[in-house]
Design a protein around this motif. Structure first.
Motif, PDB file in Angstrom:
ATOM      1  N   ALA A 141       0.828  -1.210   0.000  1.00 24.58           N
ATOM      2  CA  ALA A 141       0.000   0.000   0.000  1.00 24.58           C
ATOM      3  C   ALA A 141       0.866   1.265   0.000  1.00 24.58           C
ATOM      4  N   GLY A 142       1.998   1.204   0.639  1.00 33.58           N
ATOM      5  CA  GLY A 142       2.901   2.355   0.708  1.00 33.58           C
ATOM      6  C   GLY A 142       3.855   2.479  -0.464  1.00 33.58           C
ATOM      7  N   HIS A 143       3.850   1.483  -1.359  1.00 35.07           N
ATOM      8  CA  HIS A 143       4.753   1.475  -2.512  1.00 35.07           C
ATOM      9  C   HIS A 143       3.986   1.123  -3.789  1.00 35.07           C
ATOM     10  N   PRO A 144       3.041   1.984  -4.182  1.00 29.88           N
ATOM     11  CA  PRO A 144       2.223   1.670  -5.359  1.00 29.88           C
ATOM     12  C   PRO A 144       3.017   1.633  -6.666  1.00 29.88           C
ATOM     13  N   ASP A 145       4.227   2.192  -6.650  1.00 30.90           N
ATOM     14  CA  ASP A 145       5.060   2.236  -7.858  1.00 30.90           C
ATOM     15  C   ASP A 145       6.009   1.040  -7.977  1.00 30.90           C
ATOM     16  N   THR A 146       5.907   0.068  -7.083  1.00 34.71           N
ATOM     17  CA  THR A 146       6.801  -1.081  -7.139  1.00 34.71           C
ATOM     18  C   THR A 146       6.644  -1.841  -8.455  1.00 34.71           C
ATOM     19  N   SER A 147       7.703  -2.463  -8.873  1.00 29.89           N
ATOM     20  CA  SER A 147       7.654  -3.325 -10.063  1.00 29.89           C
ATOM     21  C   SER A 147       7.104  -4.708  -9.736  1.00 29.89           C
ATOM     22  N   LEU A 148       6.991  -5.021  -8.448  1.00 28.76           N
ATOM     23  CA  LEU A 148       6.506  -6.339  -8.052  1.00 28.76           C
ATOM     24  C   LEU A 148       5.081  -6.578  -8.550  1.00 28.76           C
ATOM     25  N   GLU A 149       4.919  -7.676  -9.265  1.00 30.75           N
ATOM     26  CA  GLU A 149       3.604  -8.082  -9.744  1.00 30.75           C
ATOM     27  C   GLU A 149       3.012  -9.180  -8.872  1.00 30.75           C
ATOM     28  N   THR A 150       3.889 -10.018  -8.308  1.00 30.42           N
ATOM     29  CA  THR A 150       3.428 -11.145  -7.505  1.00 30.42           C
ATOM     30  C   THR A 150       4.303 -11.314  -6.266  1.00 30.42           C
ATOM     31  N   VAL A 151       3.654 -11.446  -5.130  1.00 30.53           N
ATOM     32  CA  VAL A 151       4.304 -11.806  -3.875  1.00 30.53           C
ATOM     33  C   VAL A 151       3.685 -13.142  -3.469  1.00 30.53           C
ATOM     34  N   THR A 152       4.529 -14.160  -3.344  1.00 30.60           N
ATOM     35  CA  THR A 152       4.034 -15.494  -3.024  1.00 30.60           C
ATOM     36  C   THR A 152       4.547 -15.941  -1.667  1.00 30.60           C
ATOM     37  N   LEU A 153       3.636 -16.438  -0.853  1.00 33.03           N
ATOM     38  CA  LEU A 153       3.983 -17.072   0.407  1.00 33.03           C
ATOM     39  C   LEU A 153       4.034 -18.565   0.113  1.00 33.03           C
ATOM     40  N   VAL A 154       5.213 -19.155   0.249  1.00 32.69           N
ATOM     41  CA  VAL A 154       5.426 -20.550  -0.122  1.00 32.69           C
ATOM     42  C   VAL A 154       5.392 -21.427   1.126  1.00 32.69           C
ATOM     43  N   ALA A 155       4.422 -22.341   1.150  1.00 35.04           N
ATOM     44  CA  ALA A 155       4.272 -23.269   2.267  1.00 35.04           C
ATOM     45  C   ALA A 155       5.001 -24.566   1.967  1.00 35.04           C
ATOM     46  N   HIS A 156       5.598 -25.135   2.994  1.00 32.87           N
ATOM     47  CA  HIS A 156       6.299 -26.411   2.851  1.00 32.87           C
ATOM     48  C   HIS A 156       5.332 -27.589   2.887  1.00 32.87           C
ATOM     49  N   SER A 157       4.226 -27.452   3.622  1.00 25.00           N
ATOM     50  CA  SER A 157       3.276 -28.556   3.782  1.00 25.00           C
ATOM     51  C   SER A 157       1.847 -28.071   3.551  1.00 25.00           C
ATOM     52  N   ALA A 158       0.938 -29.027   3.403  1.00 19.33           N
ATOM     53  CA  ALA A 158      -0.475 -28.692   3.242  1.00 19.33           C
ATOM     54  C   ALA A 158      -1.007 -27.973   4.486  1.00 19.33           C
ATOM     55  N   ALA A 159      -0.560 -28.400   5.661  1.00 21.30           N
ATOM     56  CA  ALA A 159      -0.994 -27.740   6.898  1.00 21.30           C
ATOM     57  C   ALA A 159      -0.523 -26.289   6.934  1.00 21.30           C
ATOM     58  N   ASP A 160       0.722 -26.053   6.528  1.00 20.88           N
ATOM     59  CA  ASP A 160       1.245 -24.686   6.476  1.00 20.88           C
ATOM     60  C   ASP A 160       0.468 -23.839   5.462  1.00 20.88           C
ATOM     61  N   LEU A 161       0.116 -24.452   4.336  1.00 21.35           N
ATOM     62  CA  LEU A 161      -0.652 -23.737   3.315  1.00 21.35           C
ATOM     63  C   LEU A 161      -2.013 -23.319   3.865  1.00 21.35           C
ATOM     64  N   ALA A 162      -2.671 -24.182   4.603  1.00 18.91           N
ATOM     65  CA  ALA A 162      -3.965 -23.849   5.194  1.00 18.91           C
ATOM     66  C   ALA A 162      -3.849 -22.654   6.130  1.00 18.91           C
ATOM     67  N   VAL A 163      -2.777 -22.602   6.903  1.00 20.52           N
ATOM     68  CA  VAL A 163      -2.543 -21.478   7.815  1.00 20.52           C
ATOM     69  C   VAL A 163      -2.358 -20.182   7.024  1.00 20.52           C
ATOM     70  N   LEU A 164      -1.573 -20.240   5.958  1.00 14.45           N
ATOM     71  CA  LEU A 164      -1.349 -19.047   5.135  1.00 14.45           C
ATOM     72  C   LEU A 164      -2.631 -18.589   4.456  1.00 14.45           C
ATOM     73  N   ARG A 165      -3.398 -19.517   3.930  1.00 14.57           N
ATOM     74  CA  ARG A 165      -4.654 -19.149   3.258  1.00 14.57           C
ATOM     75  C   ARG A 165      -5.640 -18.525   4.246  1.00 14.57           C
ATOM     76  N   ALA A 166      -5.658 -19.022   5.472  1.00  9.99           N
ATOM     77  CA  ALA A 166      -6.524 -18.426   6.483  1.00  9.99           C
ATOM     78  C   ALA A 166      -6.107 -16.991   6.772  1.00  9.99           C
ATOM     79  N   ALA A 167      -4.810 -16.725   6.797  1.00 13.95           N
ATOM     80  CA  ALA A 167      -4.310 -15.369   7.038  1.00 13.95           C
ATOM     81  C   ALA A 167      -4.634 -14.428   5.880  1.00 13.95           C
ATOM     82  N   LEU A 168      -4.661 -14.965   4.682  1.00  9.41           N
ATOM     83  CA  LEU A 168      -4.995 -14.153   3.511  1.00  9.41           C
ATOM     84  C   LEU A 168      -6.479 -13.833   3.488  1.00  9.41           C
TER      85      LEU A 168
END
Length: 168
Positions: A141-168
């Protein structure tokens, strides 16, 4: 607008301009994600990290990706050991890891983060995911001019992925 997503993958093979390493203060390799990234990148990464002189908790430093063909750069950031300070201080230090990494990667198109501090550093996964998502959204939000198109949170396990998706 930058996309913030979560996926389950091996970060050492994940296609992203920049991958983030959950490093220790020496930046010279260790266990978990740190060891996996050092093994995948090869001995030139160790040579490069020796030149960086370590890092303090919350700091981020960048090297080439060397033997990791799916990335151009590696950002090494040192997360907090959860029990070493108050939960509020841990959260602020963890947020610094994400913000400082994003600042270094701002001119790239994509960055991929592991779950920083949730392994041997003991940060509770759900709390860490909340800090990560909040810090990333705030930075974007503070850097609308960034070149970043995608920020990915990479989970090691299915359980970790569920935690990340809940946070999103």
């Amino acid at each position: 607008m930058t996309s913030l997503i979560a996926t389950q993958a091996d970060i050492t093979r994940f296609p992203s301009d920049v991958i983030v390493n959950a490093a220790n203060t020496s930046l010279l390799g260790g266990g978990g994600v740190d060891g996996a990234i050092h093994r995948a990148a090869g001995p030139r990464l160790l040579e490069a990290t020796r030149l960086l002189g370590g890092a303090r908790t919350g700091e981020a430093k960048m090297t080439d990706a060397f033997g990791i063909a799916s990335a151009q750069k590696i950002i090494h950031t040192v997360g907090p050991v959860y029990a070493s300070q108050s939960p509020a201080e841990s959260a602020e230090l963890l947020a610094h890891c994400y913000r400082n990494s994003l600042t270094l990667a701002a001119e790239f198109r994509s960055i991929a983060f592991p779950a920083i501090s949730t392994g041997v550093y003991g940060y509770p996964a759900a709390a860490a995911a909340g800090v990560a998502v909040g810090a990333i959204r705030e930075w974007l939000a503070g850097h609308p001019d960034t070149s970043l198109e995608t920020v990915t949170l990479v989970a090691h396990s299915a359980a970790d992925l569920a935690v990340l998706r809940a946070a999103l």
